[in-house]
Motif scaffolding. Structure first.
Motif, PDB file in Angstrom:
ATOM      1  N   GLY A  58      33.902  99.143  48.288  1.00 53.15           N
ATOM      2  CA  GLY A  58      34.307  98.121  49.245  1.00 53.15           C
ATOM      3  C   GLY A  58      33.023  97.662  49.857  1.00 53.15           C
ATOM      4  N   ARG A  59      31.859  98.132  49.756  1.00 51.41           N
ATOM      5  CA  ARG A  59      30.669  97.948  50.574  1.00 51.41           C
ATOM      6  C   ARG A  59      29.888  97.013  49.553  1.00 51.41           C
ATOM      7  N   ILE A  60      28.883  96.138  50.161  1.00 55.22           N
ATOM      8  CA  ILE A  60      28.079  95.350  49.313  1.00 55.22           C
ATOM      9  C   ILE A  60      26.923  95.596  50.126  1.00 55.22           C
ATOM     10  N   TYR A  61      25.561  95.255  49.423  1.00 55.83           N
ATOM     11  CA  TYR A  61      24.302  95.074  49.803  1.00 55.83           C
ATOM     12  C   TYR A  61      23.919  93.749  50.561  1.00 55.83           C
ATOM     13  N   ASP A  62      23.273  93.742  51.893  1.00 58.73           N
ATOM     14  CA  ASP A  62      22.957  92.802  52.541  1.00 58.73           C
ATOM     15  C   ASP A  62      22.129  91.964  51.744  1.00 58.73           C
ATOM     16  N   SER A  63      22.466  90.739  51.266  1.00 56.37           N
ATOM     17  CA  SER A  63      21.192  89.954  50.779  1.00 56.37           C
ATOM     18  C   SER A  63      20.835  88.791  51.761  1.00 56.37           C
ATOM     19  N   ASN A  64      21.639  88.363  52.498  1.00 56.99           N
ATOM     20  CA  ASN A  64      21.144  87.166  53.294  1.00 56.99           C
ATOM     21  C   ASN A  64      19.924  87.456  54.199  1.00 56.99           C
ATOM     22  N   SER A  65      19.907  88.533  55.026  1.00 60.69           N
ATOM     23  CA  SER A  65      18.702  88.552  55.746  1.00 60.69           C
ATOM     24  C   SER A  65      17.466  88.681  55.043  1.00 60.69           C
ATOM     25  N   VAL A  66      17.564  89.127  53.974  1.00 58.66           N
ATOM     26  CA  VAL A  66      16.219  89.298  52.983  1.00 58.66           C
ATOM     27  C   VAL A  66      15.915  87.985  52.491  1.00 58.66           C
ATOM     28  N   ALA A  67      16.884  87.271  51.870  1.00 57.98           N
ATOM     29  CA  ALA A  67      16.741  85.892  51.519  1.00 57.98           C
ATOM     30  C   ALA A  67      16.256  85.039  52.591  1.00 57.98           C
ATOM     31  N   LEU A  68      16.836  85.066  53.679  1.00 60.62           N
ATOM     32  CA  LEU A  68      16.538  84.010  54.914  1.00 60.62           C
ATOM     33  C   LEU A  68      15.047  84.551  55.485  1.00 60.62           C
ATOM     34  N   GLU A  69      14.686  85.581  55.366  1.00 60.65           N
ATOM     35  CA  GLU A  69      13.537  86.120  55.725  1.00 60.65           C
ATOM     36  C   GLU A  69      12.461  85.357  54.981  1.00 60.65           C
ATOM     37  N   PRO A 113      25.235  71.406  36.017  1.00 63.55           N
ATOM     38  CA  PRO A 113      25.969  71.944  37.123  1.00 63.55           C
ATOM     39  C   PRO A 113      26.063  73.473  37.010  1.00 63.55           C
ATOM     40  N   VAL A 114      25.531  74.309  37.854  1.00 63.62           N
ATOM     41  CA  VAL A 114      25.640  75.879  37.834  1.00 63.62           C
ATOM     42  C   VAL A 114      26.302  76.302  39.147  1.00 63.62           C
ATOM     43  N   PHE A 115      26.752  75.798  39.986  1.00 67.79           N
ATOM     44  CA  PHE A 115      27.499  76.200  41.285  1.00 67.79           C
ATOM     45  C   PHE A 115      28.855  77.111  40.727  1.00 67.79           C
ATOM     46  N   LYS A 116      28.817  78.032  41.269  1.00 71.24           N
ATOM     47  CA  LYS A 116      30.024  78.840  40.664  1.00 71.24           C
ATOM     48  C   LYS A 116      30.819  79.060  41.870  1.00 71.24           C
ATOM     49  N   GLY A 117      30.640  79.497  43.048  1.00 69.82           N
ATOM     50  CA  GLY A 117      31.189  79.703  44.196  1.00 69.82           C
ATOM     51  C   GLY A 117      30.502  80.286  45.339  1.00 69.82           C
ATOM     52  N   SER A 118      30.825  79.683  46.594  1.00 72.91           N
ATOM     53  CA  SER A 118      30.085  79.934  47.696  1.00 72.91           C
ATOM     54  C   SER A 118      29.560  81.360  47.764  1.00 72.91           C
ATOM     55  N   GLY A 119      30.530  82.340  47.275  1.00 72.10           N
ATOM     56  CA  GLY A 119      29.949  83.820  47.497  1.00 72.10           C
ATOM     57  C   GLY A 119      29.241  84.152  46.323  1.00 72.10           C
ATOM     58  N   ASP A 120      28.794  83.349  45.594  1.00 76.61           N
ATOM     59  CA  ASP A 120      27.924  83.925  44.390  1.00 76.61           C
ATOM     60  C   ASP A 120      26.513  83.358  44.354  1.00 76.61           C
ATOM     61  N   ILE A 121      25.746  84.446  44.597  1.00 74.11           N
ATOM     62  CA  ILE A 121      24.319  84.149  44.710  1.00 74.11           C
ATOM     63  C   ILE A 121      23.617  83.423  43.509  1.00 74.11           C
ATOM     64  N   THR A 122      24.046  83.731  42.379  1.00 76.08           N
ATOM     65  CA  THR A 122      23.484  83.311  41.189  1.00 76.08           C
ATOM     66  C   THR A 122      23.872  81.688  40.960  1.00 76.08           C
TER      67      THR A 122
END
Ligand code: AMP
Ligand code: MG
Length: 410
Positions: free
Chosen positions: A213-224, A372-381
């Motif tokens: 149920g846990r996920i790695y934090d990607s946002n703070s790294v990408a935003l940095e 187009p390659v947008f999958k969904g807002s939750g998908d970083i790919t």
């Protein structure tokens, strides 16, 4: 506050505003950060100059040869041509790095290398390609004009003139100017200090053991990475737990940041505590923008500190980083506006879009085509596989396959 801080249930996003309106409000609230620091010229690329730079001396500091050849007197070569070359006596040579110890007297010339000071008596240089040599006799097939192939003293930069303006971005060429003037250090605007924090009880820090149920934090790294690419100094804090106390503690820890960037907890769910916390500590200036992805975005002020609350969904978060955060970072840093490259190409597949939102749709570009390659807002790919995005304006619900579209490249 709206309802109980922790279990208050959903609180729908207030009125969403257009992206243009959001940009205008952010720009109005943000001024370039004050303060400067001295850095080595060799570390100054990418920084913003704090003060005008005036040249302390002429560059070049002496009349110098712009070609390899012979320093001559124009009067000696009047009428010279390939069919009637003139002969001059070689009197010596002039090399870069020292003043020549020889004069060019009538009937003589001096061999000279590019960058060498022009010997006294000479008023032109004939390039070596237009000459021939027999012992110390030089045949010259050129009638030069006065000053030919000579860069006169001060030609590039004149003493006491301003060569760089305060606020200039130090490009490689401008760093080269500083070095040309013999400077070893320079005053630049201080970097914006950005403190970043993700939020969510589900987040794992890099290196933590995976758990159900846990996920790695990607946002703070990408935003940095975005912040650093646009001139900011950064500090990342641990993820904020989904409690009001957790948020207050994290914002306290942001200390003297000019800008706090959060991710998550900015929408309408019961754990989306950020809007109320910002309202309690300061002012919410924007909450909810009519874009897709990226609607639950918040911007506010905590005293003199600005806060940008990015959506938790990784693609929403990064998409808005490009359209909202980058302009803000550059404004705070005093950097010129970012002008990403664009390309007009043909769309390979239909793109649909909500009528009441401006959509940024990620695409991969190959040759003249955009897929187009947008999958969904939750998908970083959606973003990692994209080369850029197209914009589908409000009021447009479909862009057909085969349409010509403008891609903004990342
Ligand atoms: P939130 O905006 O907090 O409701 O989060 C929306 C979605 O994004 C949820 O699926 C979160 O688990 C996910 N998410 C939030 N923060 C992050 C993050 N820092 N890294 C990766 N995913 C996140
Ligand atoms: Mg969350």
């Amino acid at each position: 506050m709206r309802g109980d801080a922790r279990y208050g249930g959903m609180h729908p996003l207030g009125d969403v505003i257009t992206l243009d309106d959001a940009r205008a409000r952010i720009e109005a609230a943000a001024a370039p950060v004050a303060g400067e620091e001295r850095v080595a010229v060799s570390d100054a690329a990418g920084r913003v100059l704090a003060h005008d730079v005036t040249a302390p001396f002429d560059v070049p500091g002496f009349d110098r040869a712009a070609m390899d050849g012979y320093a001559v007197r124009v009067a000696d070569l009047e009428g010279a041509s390939p069919t009637s070359p003139r002969l001059l006596t070689l009197a010596g040579d002039a090399r870069p790095g020292a003043l020549p110890d020889v004069r060019v007297e009538p009937g003589t010339c001096v061999a000279i290398a590019t960058g060498a000071p022009i010997p006294e008596g000479a008023d032109a240089v004939v390039m070596v390609e237009r000459t021939g040599r027999e012992g110390n006799r030089i045949a010259l097939a050129d009638a030069p004009h006065r000053g030919q192939h000579i860069s006169p003293r001060g030609h590039d930069i004149q003493a006491d003139r301003r060569v760089l303006r305060a606020g200039a971005l130090l490009t490689p060429a401008r760093v080269g100017v500083l070095a040309t003037l013999g400077l070893t250090s320079i005053e630049v605007r201080r970097r914006t200090l950005v403190v970043l924090m993700s939020s969510g009880d589900e987040l794992l820090a890099p290196g933590e053991t995976p758990a159900p149920g846990r996920i790695y934090d990607s946002n703070s790294v990408a935003l940095e990475a975005v912040c650093r690419a646009h001139g900011a100094a950064t500090r990342r804090l641990p993820a904020v737990p989904d409690t009001v106390e957790g948020w207050h503690a994290a914002l306290d820890a942001a200390g003297d940041a000019d800008l706090v960037i959060t991710s998550g907890a900015s929408s309408a769910g019961e754990r989306d505590l950020l809007p109320d916390v910002v309202a309690a500590r300061g002012e919410v200036i924007v909450h909810g923008i009519a874009v897709k992805p990226g609607k639950p975005t918040l911007f506010g002020r905590l005293g003199t500190q600005l806060l940008m609350g990015m959506p938790g969904n990784p693609t929403s978060c990064l998409s808005n980083a490009y359209v909202l955060l980058v302009p803000l970072l550059r404004r705070l840093a005093g950097l010129p506006p970012y002008r990403p490259a664009t390309r007009e190409v043909t769309l390979t597949h239909v793109v649909t879009s909500p009528i009441n939102r401006l959509q940024f749709h990620q695409v991969r570009v190959e040759g003249d085509r955009a897929e187009p390659v947008f999958k969904g807002s939750g998908d970083i790919t959606s973003l990692s596989e994209a080369d850029g995005y197209i914009e589908v304006p409000m009021g447009v619900e479909r862009v057909e396959a085969g349409a010509r579209v403008v891609v903004t490249l990342y």
